[in-house]
Enzyme design. Sequence first.
Site, PDB file in Angstrom:
ATOM      1  N   CYS A 136       3.747  37.239 -82.819  1.00 28.12           N
ATOM      2  CA  CYS A 136       3.849  38.518 -83.465  1.00 28.12           C
ATOM      3  C   CYS A 136       4.868  38.716 -81.103  1.00 28.12           C
ATOM      4  O   CYS A 136       5.151  40.331 -82.093  1.00 28.12           O
ATOM      5  CB  CYS A 136       2.244  39.337 -82.390  1.00 28.12           C
ATOM      6  SG  CYS A 136       2.240  41.120 -82.174  1.00 28.12           S
ATOM      7  N   CYS A 147      -5.751  41.914 -83.536  1.00 26.11           N
ATOM      8  CA  CYS A 147      -5.614  43.481 -84.044  1.00 26.11           C
ATOM      9  C   CYS A 147      -6.537  43.416 -85.325  1.00 26.11           C
ATOM     10  O   CYS A 147      -7.588  43.978 -86.065  1.00 26.11           O
ATOM     11  CB  CYS A 147      -5.507  44.617 -83.508  1.00 26.11           C
ATOM     12  SG  CYS A 147      -5.478  46.503 -84.171  1.00 26.11           S
TER      13      CYS A 147
END
Length: 384
Positions: free
Chosen positions: A107, A203
Site C-alpha cells: 500500500c 483498514c
Amino acid sequence: MSKDSTASKTPAIVVGLSGGVDSSVTALLLKQQGFDVSAIFMKNWNEDDDAGYCPAEEDFADAQSIAAELDIPFHGVNFAPEYWDNVFSYFLAEYKAGRTPNPDILCNKEIKFKVFLDYALSQGAEKIATGHYARVKEENGEFFLLKGKDNNKDQSYFLYTLGQYPLSKTLFPVGELEKPEVRALAEKFQLATWDKKDSTGICFIGERDFAKFLSKYLPAKPGDMVTPEGEVVGQHQGLMYHTLGQRKGLGIGGRKASKAAEKTAGMPWFAAQKNLSNNQLIVVQGKDHPLLYSQHLSASQLHWVSGKAPAAPFQCMAKTRYRQADQACTITEINKLAAKSTNLNTETQTNCVVEFDSPQFAITPGQSIVFYQGEICLGGGIID
C-alpha cells in the site's frame, strides 16, 4: 489545492491526513514551520463499508476536524479502485498460494507514495508528508531512508520499497520525535485526535473476524493438523488462516503431546510448516522446536533504496518481521532472474540468499526481509 499554488512564496506541502494523531501533528508541525499546507484524506476501501468494519467515516470526520482546527484546505480522494487492483488482488493471490503477505508495505509503494504522490504533485504540491515514523536524509544528491527516532515506533520496515524519487518528494516530520512527544504536542495545541487510539492492522480488515473476512474472497479448504511424524492432532479450516510461528488460535492447546514426543507434554503448540500439496498444517510443541527455526532464506522482488544492489557477499543487519530486533546476517548471493511481470511491478528482477549469524524464529514466506546498516534502511525483498 489549486494548480497555481506553486507560485506562492512558501513550498506547498500536501499532508496525507488519516484522522490519527500522527498525521495531525505532521500537519501542525509543517504549518508551524511556515509551509503552505493542505491536506487530503485517502479512502482506499469501498467493499462492505456499511458493515461497520472500516472506520473510514469516523477517520474522515476526524481528519476534517483537524484541518478545520489548523485552518488548512482539505478534501477527500477515493483511491479504492487502485487499491483493489494493485494491493488487494496481490493480497488475495498470496494467501491463495499459502503465503502470508504484508499489504501495508505494498500500500505504501503503490498508493501512498505513488498514486497519492502523483495526485498531489498534479495539484501543484512540491512535496507530500505523512505521519510515518521514519526520516529522510539527503547527502550529495542521494536520498537515504532512516529509521525513526523512536525505536518503538520506527516504520522504515514498511517503507523499504521507496526509491530515490518518492523520497525526494516526501517529508516525515514526526520521524524526528518520540511518540509521547507527538501526543504531548497534540494535547498542547488541543488537537481533537490527541488521545485517539492508534489504528491497528489495515483498514479494510479492522476489528473483525479475519477468517470470516477472508472466506468472502477465497474458498476455505479444511485439512489436517499433523505432527512432523505424521500424527493427526487436529483440523484446520484453511491453511490461509494460519501463519508460521502462530501459537494462538490453533485449537489444540488441550491435547497431550504426540506419541513420538512425550517429553513435550504440556508445552504449547506452534504452526511450523505448511504442506500445500497435502493441505496439511505441520504443528510442533515447544517454542524451541528446530522446525521453527532457520538460519538462511531466499528472497525475491528485491528493492534497493539507492537504486543499486550491494556487491555480495555483503554483511548487514536485517529483520524478517516488524518490531523484530535487527539481526546480523550476510547476503551471500544476489542473482539476476529472467524478466517477468508481477503484481508488484518490481523495478528489479533479482533474488538473494541470506545467511543469518544465528537461527531465526518462524521465517515466513510472503513476508518481507528488510536490510539495514545502522539507522539506514538499505532495501529489502519478499521472502520465498
